[in-house]
Scaffold this active site. Structure first.
Site, PDB file in Angstrom:
ATOM      1  N   TYR A   1      26.836   6.605  37.231  1.00 12.78           N
ATOM      2  CA  TYR A   1      27.310   7.994  37.086  1.00 12.78           C
ATOM      3  C   TYR A   1      26.852   8.549  35.735  1.00 12.78           C
ATOM      4  CZ  TYR A   1      30.417  11.682  35.510  1.00 12.78           C
ATOM      5  OH  TYR A   1      30.907  12.848  34.963  1.00 12.78           O
TER       6      TYR A   1
ATOM      7  N   SER B   1      28.429  15.441  30.417  1.00 13.87           N
ATOM      8  CA  SER B   1      29.628  14.645  30.111  1.00 13.87           C
ATOM      9  C   SER B   1      29.454  13.840  28.833  1.00 13.87           C
ATOM     10  CB  SER B   1      29.898  13.689  31.276  1.00 13.87           C
ATOM     11  OG  SER B   1      30.836  12.697  30.902  1.00 13.87           O
TER      12      SER B   1
ATOM     13  N   LYS C   1      23.910  11.617  34.552  1.00 11.96           N
ATOM     14  CA  LYS C   1      24.113  12.746  33.622  1.00 11.96           C
ATOM     15  C   LYS C   1      23.002  12.746  32.569  1.00 11.96           C
ATOM     16  CE  LYS C   1      27.815  14.616  35.326  1.00 11.96           C
ATOM     17  NZ  LYS C   1      27.709  15.917  36.019  1.00 11.96           N
TER      18      LYS C   1
END
Ligand code: WQD
Length: 344
Positions: A152, A127, A156
């Site tokens: 989050y 992302s 990644k």
């Protein structure tokens, strides 16, 4: 003989659209999904779109033995596309341990099992959050990785490092990391689309639910940013265009065309669009007036980010092609279809 690809999270939003494009490209697909954020009827809808029913195993990627069994049951899996992960930025702040356990543990299981079952490569769903607020825009793959704004985003970043370290250790695998920007829209058949559980966190599903009357009003989180109209800027990319990038990556990997054992690509349109511009585009594209209000900023939001997609365009040979108008129309058609099917 069709080459067999494992898609984790394959009943999810991006996963299901990618399964369709893999089948269209002639691959045989096995889906693993724990259905924590999707439903099994997505498998039926994939079959309605392509006429081919993918194999489906309800399984959590944290279940090592269950995962091992799937690789044994579907012998000859050539590569994996790994979508399965928890992905709500706000929720990750509230439940960091759930995010670290799920997002890191799942990947570690897959990487451990790949050599055992002769799986050549993994395409990883990364992302643009790894960039944080880039110093330069459009952002290239060489931009520095900044401290993540949320657990989050941190998962990644750590996942990318886990993959790099595993390949560097000599494991017989290759990887392609695809850094998505903001996926939006739905399949042109309106049989597949974004169906968040509960109240949508992301902009476009909340917008279409407001337009159809499920939500009373869309809140625009801030119009005092350093942007032309004061609202945040993002690179909104059509979900089918994004899905096609995965098929191109798999083809590159299986044809052994990678320049390096781990490659990274920004998967975006290269166009920055503000929240208010997107709202205006939606109204123009659909003829539907949207009820919205400007409110305060949302904690953790990046002010502006959009991709420099030149490497994906030139090296991967992939380019986003769908207009924002068509993409927003597809999102609206999907919302109308959900109403027709009595789902929302
Ligand atoms: C976009 C813009 C909001 C909702 C995150 C992750 C990314 C990916 C997509 C998983 C922001 C504004 C939003 C609303 C609003 N995650 N907004 N009102 O935060 O850019 O990206 O989701 O795949 O990795 O980081 O997406 O859609 O939540 O927000 O004004 O009701 O819309 O402030 O500027 P985001 P988003």
């Amino acid at each position: 003989m069709k080459e067999r690809i494992l898609v984790t999270g394959g009943t999810g939003y991006i996963g299901s659209h990618t399964v369709v494009e893999l089948q269209n490209a002639g691959y045989e697909v096995v889906i693993i999904d724990n259905l924590s954020n999707s439903s099994a009827d997505v498998v039926d809808n994939i079959e309605k779109v392509t006429g081919i029913r993918p194999a489906f195993e309800k399984l959590d990627c944290l279940d090592y033995d269950g995962l091992d069994g799937v690789f044994a049951k579907y012998a000859g899996i050539k590569a994996i596309i790994h979508f399965a992960a928890s992905k709500a930025v706000g929720e990750s702040v509230q439940k960091p341990l759930l995010y670290y356990r799920n997002n890191l543990g799942s990947l570690i299981n897959l990487l451990e099992l790949m050599p055992k079952h002769g799986v050549e490569g993994i395409v990883f769903s990364s992302s643009c959050t790894v960039y944080g607020q880039p110093d330069q825009l459009p952002v290239t793959e060489e931009a520095p990785i900044k401290k993540a704004e949320s657990p989050y985003g941190n998962t990644k970043q750590i996942n990318e490092e886990i993959i790099r370290d595993t390949v560097a250790s000599g494991a017989p695998i290759r990887a392609i990391l695809l850094r998505y920007f903001n996926p939006i829209g739905a399949h042109p058949t309106a049989l597949l689309g974004e169906l968040p559980n509960g109240v949508p966190q992301n902009l476009v599903p909340y917008l279409t639910q407001t337009a159809i009357g499920i939500r009373e009003k869309l809140s625009v989180f801030g119009d005092d940013y350093d942007t032309p109209d004061g609202s945040c800027i993002r690179d909104f990319i059509n979900v089918v265009d994004l899905a096609k990038a995965h098929v191109v990556a798999i083809g590159r990997m299986l044809a052994d065309k990678q320049d390096e054992k781990v490659e990274v690509f920004n998967i975006g349109t290269g166009n920055g669009v503000s929240v208010l511009e997107l709202i205006n585009t939606f109204e123009k594209a659909t003829g539907v007036k949207l009820n919205y209000q400007i409110v305060g900023r949302r904690a953790g939001d990046i002010e502006k980010v959009w991709a420099n997609p030149e490497r994906a365009n030139k090296v991967l040979g992939w380019k986003a092609g769908t207009s924002l108008e068509d993409t927003l129309r597809s999102a609206w058609n999907w919302q109308l279809k959900l109403r027709e099917r009595g789902i929302q």
